[in-house]
Design an enzyme around this catalytic site. Structure first.
Site, PDB file in Angstrom:
ATOM      1  N   HIS A 198     -10.927  19.319   1.203  1.00 47.34           N
ATOM      2  CA  HIS A 198     -12.080  20.001   0.614  1.00 47.34           C
ATOM      3  C   HIS A 198     -13.380  19.846   1.394  1.00 47.34           C
ATOM      4  O   HIS A 198     -14.395  20.408   0.995  1.00 47.34           O
ATOM      5  CB  HIS A 198     -12.276  19.554  -0.841  1.00 47.34           C
ATOM      6  CG  HIS A 198     -12.633  18.104  -1.010  1.00 47.34           C
ATOM      7  ND1 HIS A 198     -13.292  17.630  -2.128  1.00 47.34           N
ATOM      8  CD2 HIS A 198     -12.417  17.017  -0.216  1.00 47.34           C
ATOM      9  CE1 HIS A 198     -13.453  16.333  -2.021  1.00 47.34           C
ATOM     10  NE2 HIS A 198     -12.936  15.933  -0.885  1.00 47.34           N
ATOM     11  N   HIS A 199     -13.360  19.108   2.504  1.00 50.80           N
ATOM     12  CA  HIS A 199     -14.573  19.014   3.329  1.00 50.80           C
ATOM     13  C   HIS A 199     -14.585  20.046   4.461  1.00 50.80           C
ATOM     14  O   HIS A 199     -15.598  20.182   5.153  1.00 50.80           O
ATOM     15  CB  HIS A 199     -14.702  17.617   3.941  1.00 50.80           C
ATOM     16  CG  HIS A 199     -14.902  16.530   2.939  1.00 50.80           C
ATOM     17  ND1 HIS A 199     -15.882  16.577   1.967  1.00 50.80           N
ATOM     18  CD2 HIS A 199     -14.219  15.361   2.734  1.00 50.80           C
ATOM     19  CE1 HIS A 199     -15.810  15.486   1.224  1.00 50.80           C
ATOM     20  NE2 HIS A 199     -14.812  14.743   1.656  1.00 50.80           N
ATOM     21  N   CYS A 200     -13.481  20.745   4.659  1.00 48.78           N
ATOM     22  CA  CYS A 200     -13.397  21.705   5.750  1.00 48.78           C
ATOM     23  C   CYS A 200     -13.786  23.098   5.256  1.00 48.78           C
ATOM     24  O   CYS A 200     -13.296  23.557   4.223  1.00 48.78           O
ATOM     25  CB  CYS A 200     -11.980  21.744   6.325  1.00 48.78           C
ATOM     26  SG  CYS A 200     -11.836  22.778   7.797  1.00 48.78           S
TER      27      CYS A 200
END
Length: 448
Positions: A198-200
């Site tokens: 979910h950080h990309c």
């Protein structure tokens, strides 16, 4: 309206235009839109119409494989696990937890190799549905991957080794999330034992997240699956999900609920603008406060927005003692959290996809497995054909051995009974408010 030029790997259907269009963000200049259009023409066979609406043509993909009825909608393969010269141990992330989750489920008698769904590795063309050419090219430099994985020695390795040992497992997990989203629509629920990066975002990786599998899964559904026009992301990892938030900024089709520790990475103030139900936690938040907030705000979110699918990012870095999450949630609290989300989605008939995301202690694999077993025990997830297949094979095996095998270990049963011995269905929604109310401090400990 102008029509798309024909292409061997593309199609456009006017009748399904709503799910195949993406409006450019407000404020983007025509020149910028034109440059972006040229890139999409090469990578996604798309055209930008004078109306300012991008019609996304759909390439041929191998990710949407056929799945047998006697297979659980649980996606996993051994290629998920990362191991290269011990360097993976330099990051606190447990790079082998996915395989250990499956081993626990096998020992509990829930799954076998032949009842799991094996995904296909996401190809570069698949990834280009979201990612820019520039970003994918940057991954061919080991120093870029070292920054994303936060393991500096990776920068010293030849890139072909980095591709094979680090990025290839993440591409398999990304393909797994995309496939699992389709399975969730078909079966009512699905689980990718990996994924949750979910950080990309489309043009930037970080926090051990190299591919935007959450964004990709939803874009694939919007483009390819009839009836899927709205989605809700429920991100309950300890960290803010800034990647998918940046990707779906100003996209009214996607409602994001994010419950995260405000004092830790990534501190992305811009991405927070995309969150429609934002719940910021303080360090060392405990079970009672956490479960109350998850229950209350998820209920509110589902009143405000009715999705065609719910994508649940079920990070276990909320566990007490996690070095990066800095929260104080017990194993029982994590199991109960997952139960809350599944109860609410299943009671409303909303397909739900769960991905496992972060978790930086070895204990998390056992907790994830116990949570899945609890969902099965409560009939929140099921696959009759797979269970019948397993029962038949167990009987045959027991006849050979002369004894009936146990389907659950005694220790697991006692753990589950101690932490969850109740089931809330659609008829019990009113009781849930009492169960998680802060006004009733003993409610979480009252197991009947």
């Amino acid at each position: 309206m102008a029509t798309l030029k024909e292409h061997d790997h593309c199609y456009a259907m006017a009748g399904n235009l709503e799910t195949n269009t993406v409006k450019y963000r407000e404020g983007r200049s025509p020149q910028t839109a034109s440059r972006r259009s040229r890139e999409l023409t090469q990578s996604q066979c798309a055209r930008l119409h004078t109306t300012g609406v991008l019609v996304r043509a759909v390439h041929t993909t191998r990710l949407y494989i056929d799945v047998r009825d006697d297979q659980w909608p649980i996606v996993y393969c051994s290629d998920y696990n990362i191991s290269f010269l011990g360097l993976e141990k330099l990051h606190p992330f447990d790079a082998g937890k996915w395989g250990r989750v499956i081993e626990f489920l096998k020992k509990a008698g829930m799954v076998r190799d032949d009842t799991l769904v094996v995904p296909v590795e996401a190809s570069e063309e698949d990834l280009r549905v979201v990612h820019s050419s520039g970003y994918l090219s940057s991954l061919k430099w080991s120093i870029t991957v070292a920054g994303i994985t936060e393991v500096p020695p990776v920068a010293l390795l030849p890139n072909f080794i980095v591709q094979r040992k680090v990025l290839r497992p993440l591409r398999f997990q990304t393909g797994g999330t995309i496939l699992a989203a389709k399975l969730a629509v078909e079966r009512g629920w699905a689980l990718n034992v990996g994924g949750g990066f979910h950080h990309c975002s489309a043009d930037k990786g970080g926090g051990f997240c190299a591919y935007a599998d959450i964004t990709l899964a939803l874009r694939f559904l919007f483009d390819r699956v009839e009836g899927i026009a709205k989605a809700m992301i429920v991100d309950l990892d300890a960290h803010q999900g800034n990647g998918h938030e940046r990707d779906f900024m100003n996209d009214e089709r996607v409602y994001i609920m994010d419950v995260f520790n405000r004092g830790i990475y990534p501190h992305d103030g811009f991405a927070k603008r995309a969150i429609r139900k934002k719940v910021e936690l303080e360090h060392f938040t405990d079970d009672r406060e956490y479960l109350h907030k998850v229950h209350k705000h998820l209920e509110e979110a589902l009143v405000e927005f009715t999705p065609d699918i719910l994508l649940y990012n079920a990070g276990t870095d909320i566990l007490d003692g996690d070095p990066l999450g800095c929260l104080s949630i017990s194993p029982q609290g994590i199991i109960e959290r997952d139960q809350i989300v599944f109860e609410k989605a299943r009671a409303r008939g909303i397909p739900i996809l769960m991905v496992t995301s972060g978790g930086y202690q070895r204990a998390t694999a056992r907790i994830i497995a116990d949570s899945i077993l609890n969902l099965q025990e409560l009939k929140l997830i099921s696959c009759d054909e797979a269970e019948q297949s397993h029962s038949s094979s167990s009987v045959l095996e027991s006849n050979k051995l002369g004894a009936l095998p146990r389907s659950r270990s005694e220790s697991l049963v006692s753990r589950l009974r101690s932490c969850v011995s109740h089931s809330s269905t659609s008829q019990d929604l009113n009781k849930e408010d009492e169960r998680y109310s802060v006004d009733k401090p003993d409610s979480l400990n009252d197991k009947g």
